[in-house]
Design an enzyme around this catalytic site. Sequence first.
Site, PDB file in Angstrom:
ATOM      1  N   HIS A  20      -0.401  -6.379  -5.880  1.00 44.69           N
ATOM      2  CA  HIS A  20      -0.866  -5.002  -6.159  1.00 44.69           C
ATOM      3  C   HIS A  20       0.161  -4.059  -5.541  1.00 44.69           C
ATOM      4  O   HIS A  20       0.258  -3.948  -4.320  1.00 44.69           O
ATOM      5  CB  HIS A  20      -2.253  -4.780  -5.540  1.00 44.69           C
ATOM      6  CG  HIS A  20      -2.792  -3.393  -5.719  1.00 44.69           C
ATOM      7  ND1 HIS A  20      -3.828  -3.115  -6.587  1.00 44.69           N
ATOM      8  CD2 HIS A  20      -2.458  -2.212  -5.135  1.00 44.69           C
ATOM      9  CE1 HIS A  20      -4.103  -1.814  -6.527  1.00 44.69           C
ATOM     10  NE2 HIS A  20      -3.278  -1.250  -5.651  1.00 44.69           N
ATOM     11  N   THR A  48       0.797  -1.225   0.000  1.00 50.46           N
ATOM     12  CA  THR A  48       0.000   0.000   0.000  1.00 50.46           C
ATOM     13  C   THR A  48       0.826   1.269   0.000  1.00 50.46           C
ATOM     14  O   THR A  48       0.520   2.226  -0.714  1.00 50.46           O
ATOM     15  CB  THR A  48      -0.947  -0.001   1.218  1.00 50.46           C
ATOM     16  OG1 THR A  48      -1.754  -1.178   1.167  1.00 50.46           O
ATOM     17  CG2 THR A  48      -1.838   1.218   1.200  1.00 50.46           C
ATOM     18  N   HIS A  58      26.032   7.328 -32.215  1.00 49.20           N
ATOM     19  CA  HIS A  58      24.934   6.505 -31.727  1.00 49.20           C
ATOM     20  C   HIS A  58      24.056   6.063 -32.896  1.00 49.20           C
ATOM     21  O   HIS A  58      23.749   4.885 -33.064  1.00 49.20           O
ATOM     22  CB  HIS A  58      24.136   7.356 -30.724  1.00 49.20           C
ATOM     23  CG  HIS A  58      23.065   6.634 -29.990  1.00 49.20           C
ATOM     24  ND1 HIS A  58      22.520   7.130 -28.832  1.00 49.20           N
ATOM     25  CD2 HIS A  58      22.411   5.489 -30.239  1.00 49.20           C
ATOM     26  CE1 HIS A  58      21.582   6.310 -28.395  1.00 49.20           C
ATOM     27  NE2 HIS A  58      21.494   5.307 -29.238  1.00 49.20           N
TER      28      HIS A  58
END
Length: 397
Positions: A64, A36, A161
């Site tokens: 959760h 929580t 890159h």
Amino acid sequence: MRSIFFDGFKNNPEYAVSVLSKARDAGADWLVMCDTNGGTLPHEIHEIVTSLNGRLPGAPLGIHTHNDCELAVANTLSAVQAGVTHVQGTMNGYGERCGNANLCSIIPNLQLKLGYDVIGEHNIANLTNTARYVSEIANVNMPVNQPYVGNAAFAHKGGIHVSAILRDSRTYEHIEPEKVGNKQRILVSELAGQSNIVSKAQDMGLNFDPTSEQSKHVIGKIKDLEHQGYQFEGADASLELLLREASGELRELFTFESFKMLVEKTAGRPVVSEAFVKINVAGQSIYTAGEGNGPVNALDNALRKALLQYFPALKDMHLSDYKVRVLDDKDATAARVRVLIESKNAENSWNTVGVSGNVIEASWEALVDSMRYALLGQISPEQTEDENVPRPGLVNL
């Protein structure tokens, strides 16, 4: 069953296990353990879930997690690897405080990295569009750097890159972006090299010779504009117009002549903004006026009024976002500003940029570019009957 489970387990594991046991015996479909306050770490999640699997074999465990420590996704994956078979989360991680576990990261991590068949290959290809659709409904801007589905998740900027990406995308991309419905983006800026320009041109369907002087000229122009404050990594549409203009083949459908603004404020009444715009279309000088909720909206309305009679497709486009950035705050109210405009129609969205010491002029630049981009592929009024005339937007550099 959901509760403040993990903190409770740490304080009294026997009681926490007994609560889960009672819930299972009472017929609960899932025993969902909730972090929580979002303060549990991944190794703790794994240890606790592993312990529960030993004490409650076969129990239908769920997870959760909250994101207060930036660990909601990591904690969820840790729980799954420890035996949890039910996952709760939200699209884009929406939720109270720091948010919930982000399903846009959990789903591809489970399916593409850990081998779980979560939603299937076809559905996961819709992940990016779904995330952005939910963002629109929620009226919350989605972070550009959001993993997997963000606009910058597979964006590349530096020249070396990009050169590596063009040879083997695995050097800087952990998955193929198309698997989650995203796409590779090559950004062009002051760090740009030849590889960036070539890649962007290829994305636009243009032929761009990397050995030509023209390529070097365009790179130089982009760098010069960025030194003035332009920023093309956030304005792909302005960049495309710049590349097409560099070819000398882009046919302009209208030309600017002048604009004037009137902003009036009287006591006890709202501000009134009026714009007067003069442009040339097909050799015709057109002068229109428009009112709006602010000077930019007034300019938009006046310009749109002038163009709609020739290009009705513009009625489907609208300005969806408007940002102003001060470039040098030491100049206070005299500072140059950069304006970024996002425009949309039913099929697409695009971004344009303008820079000036006058915010109205910078806005006008970005606004005109947005209209020019929307008209790519259109033909001018005098060309309507001539199918052999090259159409803008179909040119090669």
